[in-house]
Design a protein around this motif. Sequence first.
Motif, PDB file in Angstrom:
ATOM      1  N   UNK A 267      14.319   1.370 -40.907  1.00 46.76           N
ATOM      2  CA  UNK A 267      14.992   1.034 -42.433  1.00 46.76           C
ATOM      3  C   UNK A 267      14.657   0.353 -43.281  1.00 46.76           C
ATOM      4  N   UNK A 268      14.798  -0.045 -44.794  1.00 46.39           N
ATOM      5  CA  UNK A 268      14.860  -0.659 -45.555  1.00 46.39           C
ATOM      6  C   UNK A 268      16.359  -0.383 -46.212  1.00 46.39           C
ATOM      7  N   UNK A 269      16.190   0.965 -46.912  1.00 46.74           N
ATOM      8  CA  UNK A 269      17.151   0.475 -46.954  1.00 46.74           C
ATOM      9  C   UNK A 269      18.481   1.111 -46.673  1.00 46.74           C
TER      10      UNK A 269
ATOM     11  N   UNK B  43      18.585  -6.368 -52.693  1.00 48.47           N
ATOM     12  CA  UNK B  43      19.695  -6.387 -53.280  1.00 48.47           C
ATOM     13  C   UNK B  43      20.922  -5.529 -52.697  1.00 48.47           C
ATOM     14  N   UNK B  44      22.661  -5.750 -52.484  1.00 54.37           N
ATOM     15  CA  UNK B  44      23.227  -5.450 -51.952  1.00 54.37           C
ATOM     16  C   UNK B  44      24.130  -4.957 -52.999  1.00 54.37           C
ATOM     17  N   UNK B  45      25.041  -3.537 -53.197  1.00 52.91           N
ATOM     18  CA  UNK B  45      25.724  -3.446 -54.005  1.00 52.91           C
ATOM     19  C   UNK B  45      26.870  -2.422 -53.329  1.00 52.91           C
TER      20      UNK B  45
ATOM     21  N   UNK C 125      12.595   5.498 -46.375  1.00 57.24           N
ATOM     22  CA  UNK C 125      11.505   4.707 -47.014  1.00 57.24           C
ATOM     23  C   UNK C 125      11.362   4.444 -48.065  1.00 57.24           C
ATOM     24  N   UNK C 126      11.179   3.167 -48.768  1.00 56.94           N
ATOM     25  CA  UNK C 126      11.783   2.185 -50.105  1.00 56.94           C
ATOM     26  C   UNK C 126      13.101   1.819 -50.135  1.00 56.94           C
ATOM     27  N   UNK C 127      13.396   1.176 -51.414  1.00 52.29           N
ATOM     28  CA  UNK C 127      14.715   0.061 -51.532  1.00 52.29           C
ATOM     29  C   UNK C 127      15.724   1.540 -51.817  1.00 52.29           C
ATOM     30  N   UNK C 128      16.745   0.498 -51.883  1.00 51.54           N
ATOM     31  CA  UNK C 128      18.076   1.307 -52.502  1.00 51.54           C
ATOM     32  C   UNK C 128      18.224   1.625 -53.914  1.00 51.54           C
TER      33      UNK C 128
ATOM     34  N   UNK D 217      23.985   7.476 -54.390  1.00 51.54           N
ATOM     35  CA  UNK D 217      24.189   9.306 -54.080  1.00 51.54           C
ATOM     36  C   UNK D 217      23.441   9.652 -52.378  1.00 51.54           C
ATOM     37  N   UNK D 218      24.149  10.108 -51.855  1.00 53.00           N
ATOM     38  CA  UNK D 218      23.822  10.487 -50.712  1.00 53.00           C
ATOM     39  C   UNK D 218      22.423  11.600 -50.252  1.00 53.00           C
ATOM     40  N   UNK D 219      22.401  11.916 -51.249  1.00 58.13           N
ATOM     41  CA  UNK D 219      21.165  12.755 -51.247  1.00 58.13           C
ATOM     42  C   UNK D 219      19.966  11.532 -51.047  1.00 58.13           C
ATOM     43  N   UNK D 220      19.978  10.680 -51.248  1.00 59.10           N
ATOM     44  CA  UNK D 220      19.029   9.413 -50.935  1.00 59.10           C
ATOM     45  C   UNK D 220      19.065   9.612 -49.933  1.00 59.10           C
TER      46      UNK D 220
END
Length: 121
Positions: free
Chosen positions: A30-32, A54-56, A98-101, A105-108
């Motif tokens: 996984x990327x994110x 990035x990081x958040x 898949x994909x970036x962050x 939101x936990x549903x992502x």
Amino acid sequence: HVQLVESGGGSVQAGGSLTVSCTSSGKINPVCMGWFRQAPGKQREGVAGIDGVSRQTVDSVKGRFTISKDNAKNIMYLEMNSLKPEDTAMYYCAARGGGYCYSLADDEFDYWGQGTQVTVS
């Protein structure tokens, strides 16, 4: 498709430090990835996220928690400093399929670990 295993939780005194780790395995790298936490009686909340760009971190831990990832070892870390009793929670590792962050939101997030307990007294 992705297995996540957290480690490194424990008990620490207020003001102390702790680092939790998350090892990922499976067909997808996984990327994110992110860290979430859930305290007793409270909703689960996103704490920090990381992808290749990035990081958040959320405001409540900004300046105290640092998220990082060792892509070669497929391990994500959350270094926690200046811990407070309100940081006490079950900490969960999560990953998007898949994909970036985009957000915390936990549903992502599609995959979740079993959690590791962090207790600050």
